[in-house]
Design an enzyme around this catalytic site. Sequence first.
Site, PDB file in Angstrom:
ATOM      1  N   HIS A 286      -3.751   4.435   4.859  1.00  0.00           N
ATOM      2  CA  HIS A 286      -4.642   3.404   4.952  1.00  0.00           C
ATOM      3  C   HIS A 286      -5.796   3.808   4.475  1.00  0.00           C
ATOM      4  O   HIS A 286      -6.706   3.408   3.760  1.00  0.00           O
ATOM      5  CB  HIS A 286      -4.390   2.698   6.758  1.00  0.00           C
ATOM      6  CG  HIS A 286      -5.495   1.484   6.782  1.00  0.00           C
ATOM      7  ND1 HIS A 286      -5.741   0.589   5.939  1.00  0.00           N
ATOM      8  CD2 HIS A 286      -7.281   2.365   7.220  1.00  0.00           C
ATOM      9  CE1 HIS A 286      -7.206   0.297   6.617  1.00  0.00           C
ATOM     10  NE2 HIS A 286      -7.790   0.908   7.436  1.00  0.00           N
TER      11      HIS A 286
ATOM     12  N   TYR B 163       4.131   4.979  11.464  1.00  0.00           N
ATOM     13  CA  TYR B 163       4.524   3.938  11.693  1.00  0.00           C
ATOM     14  C   TYR B 163       5.283   2.980  10.153  1.00  0.00           C
ATOM     15  O   TYR B 163       5.379   1.497  10.433  1.00  0.00           O
ATOM     16  CB  TYR B 163       3.262   2.860  11.922  1.00  0.00           C
ATOM     17  CG  TYR B 163       2.601   2.757  10.899  1.00  0.00           C
ATOM     18  CD1 TYR B 163       2.428   1.949   9.788  1.00  0.00           C
ATOM     19  CD2 TYR B 163       1.437   3.658  10.479  1.00  0.00           C
ATOM     20  CE1 TYR B 163       0.952   2.034   8.448  1.00  0.00           C
ATOM     21  CE2 TYR B 163       0.170   3.744  10.135  1.00  0.00           C
ATOM     22  CZ  TYR B 163       0.234   3.077   9.040  1.00  0.00           C
ATOM     23  OH  TYR B 163      -0.700   2.995   7.671  1.00  0.00           O
TER      24      TYR B 163
ATOM     25  N   ARG C 201       0.393  -1.050   0.007  1.00  0.00           N
ATOM     26  CA  ARG C 201       0.305  -0.384  -0.450  1.00  0.00           C
ATOM     27  C   ARG C 201       0.827   1.792  -0.199  1.00  0.00           C
ATOM     28  O   ARG C 201       1.410   1.197   0.612  1.00  0.00           O
ATOM     29  CB  ARG C 201      -0.650   0.230   1.191  1.00  0.00           C
ATOM     30  CG  ARG C 201      -1.256   1.388   1.367  1.00  0.00           C
ATOM     31  CD  ARG C 201      -2.855   1.017   2.830  1.00  0.00           C
ATOM     32  NE  ARG C 201      -2.523   0.526   3.840  1.00  0.00           N
ATOM     33  CZ  ARG C 201      -1.671   1.152   4.636  1.00  0.00           C
ATOM     34  NH1 ARG C 201      -1.485   2.216   4.492  1.00  0.00           N
ATOM     35  NH2 ARG C 201      -1.253   0.554   5.827  1.00  0.00           N
TER      36      ARG C 201
HETATM   37  C1  LIG Z   1     -14.761  -6.508  11.909  1.00  0.00           C
HETATM   38  C2  LIG Z   1     -13.663  -5.300  11.458  1.00  0.00           C
HETATM   39  N1  LIG Z   1     -12.579  -4.574  12.708  1.00  0.00           N
HETATM   40  C3  LIG Z   1     -11.661  -3.805  13.051  1.00  0.00           C
HETATM   41  C4  LIG Z   1     -11.967  -2.948  11.504  1.00  0.00           C
HETATM   42  C5  LIG Z   1     -11.655  -1.529  11.064  1.00  0.00           C
HETATM   43  N2  LIG Z   1     -10.198  -1.931  10.362  1.00  0.00           N
HETATM   44  C6  LIG Z   1     -10.882  -1.740   8.819  1.00  0.00           C
HETATM   45  S1  LIG Z   1      -9.476  -1.782   7.724  1.00  0.00           S
HETATM   46  C7  LIG Z   1      -8.953  -2.658   8.473  1.00  0.00           C
HETATM   47  C8  LIG Z   1      -7.425  -2.810   8.740  1.00  0.00           C
HETATM   48  C9  LIG Z   1      -7.384  -4.444   7.067  1.00  0.00           C
HETATM   49  O1  LIG Z   1      -6.050  -4.519   7.018  1.00  0.00           O
HETATM   50  P1  LIG Z   1      -6.349  -5.354   5.815  1.00  0.00           P
HETATM   51  O2  LIG Z   1      -7.009  -6.376   5.016  1.00  0.00           O
HETATM   52  O3  LIG Z   1      -4.287  -5.819   5.787  1.00  0.00           O
HETATM   53  O4  LIG Z   1      -6.558  -4.314   3.853  1.00  0.00           O
HETATM   54  P2  LIG Z   1      -6.151  -3.093   4.477  1.00  0.00           P
HETATM   55  O5  LIG Z   1      -6.690  -2.145   4.565  1.00  0.00           O
HETATM   56  O6  LIG Z   1      -4.608  -3.666   3.987  1.00  0.00           O
HETATM   57  O7  LIG Z   1      -6.681  -3.599   2.076  1.00  0.00           O
HETATM   58  C10 LIG Z   1      -9.711  -2.438   9.764  1.00  0.00           C
HETATM   59  C11 LIG Z   1      -8.407  -3.087  10.908  1.00  0.00           C
HETATM   60  C12 LIG Z   1     -12.904  -3.480  10.542  1.00  0.00           C
HETATM   61  N3  LIG Z   1     -13.541  -2.410   9.986  1.00  0.00           N
HETATM   62  N4  LIG Z   1     -13.381  -4.536  10.659  1.00  0.00           N
END
Ligand SMILES: Cc1ncc(C[n+]2csc(CCOP(=O)(O)OP(=O)(O)O)c2C)c(N)n1
Length: 359
Positions: free
Chosen positions: A260, A269, A256
């Site tokens: 985020h 970070y 990425r």
């Molecule tokens: C069930 C749940 N827990 C926490 C969140 C908050 N949250 C949104 S995105 C994210 C991280 C996702 O990381 P990843 O799966 O690696 O996808 P990326 O954003 O890196 O594309 C979190 C913890 C959420 N949306 N849903």
Amino acid sequence: MIERFDPLKGERLRILDDEGRAAPDLDPGLADAALRSLFERMVLTRAADAKALKLQRQGRLGTYAPSLGHEAAQVGLASAMTREDWFFPYFRDLGAFITLGYPLADYYHFWMGHEAGMKAPEGLNIFPISIPVGSQIPQAVGAGIALKVRKLGAAVVTTFGDGATSEGDFHEGLNFAGVFRTPNVFICLNNQFAISVPRARQTAAPTLAQKALAYGFPGVQVDGNDALAVFAATREALATARGGGGPTLIEAYTYRMGDHTTSDDASRYRTKAEVQEWERRDPLARFRLYLGHKGLWDDAYEKEVQATAADFVEKAVAEAEARPAAAVDDIFAYTYAVMPPDLASELAELKSSLPEGRR
Ligand SMILES: Cc1ncc(C[n+]2csc(CCOP(=O)(O)OP(=O)(O)O)c2C)c(N)n1
Ligand SMILES: [Mg+2]
């Protein structure tokens, strides 16, 4: 081809090298027009993504999850799908939406806070974006079972991040898919972070692809910054799924390049050096070099593609902004058929806090 790359041995499918040279034995053999189309969609994705960030900073779009760095994976995977296949996306999939023909104005409209933007037009088998991490995975398996029972000969693609592989939904979904040999293709966009949690803190497994082995089906790690590799792996996994051969997990190894979301500051970070290292592996730049070697790219073509993309994006923004703004009621409207009293009182309280014109 997928079985030639063993995730347990740390092998990763890669077709384009850093200089944009394709490995002859792995090149999927796309026609020139298809190759240019891949490039044009990647350019459009990058332009549409950059515009979304600007709109957010101007207060014209809500919190947004940027796609910078994911273009090859998004466009590559969607290019392998047919109109009969189904797509269960996650929140960082702009290039897949664009490639599948989803109206960009609708996509923007959704991020402007309007649920209606996620209502796919007739004929597009695309489910709404899932914001709860990983929740689309069991839904995609359910759709896979439905396609299998109805013998439709189509497949289901679902995308998710590295962080999603730690959710129960991931394991439940993949287990079910393995047992029932559903026509699912699971594509994990491993971009090295789940917000600020680095990949090494996500799981002790050396690769995410190998998690498929525990569920009894193949997993493969591919270079996610290589549009041809993602395309070729997805095309093969889809053919297996449609032919009754069961599911596949593809781990697209990428990065990425942006924050985020618009409410994050990734510089807190991760180091500049790390980001710069990945900028050198820019998926769009690599594909541009590839087209150049094939005599399919020059400055005039680049200018034309960029101008067309910019024009397309501006038209989509104008269209999205010409639509009515989201109604406050919409925030509460879709969970229950009949609104329970506690939600009704929260809605009333919210409305009373808003200026007259926005209630
Ligand atoms: C069930 C749940 N827990 C926490 C969140 C908050 N949250 C949104 S995105 C994210 C991280 C996702 O990381 P990843 O799966 O690696 O996808 P990326 O954003 O890196 O594309 C979190 C913890 C959420 N949306 N849903
Ligand atoms: Mg991630």
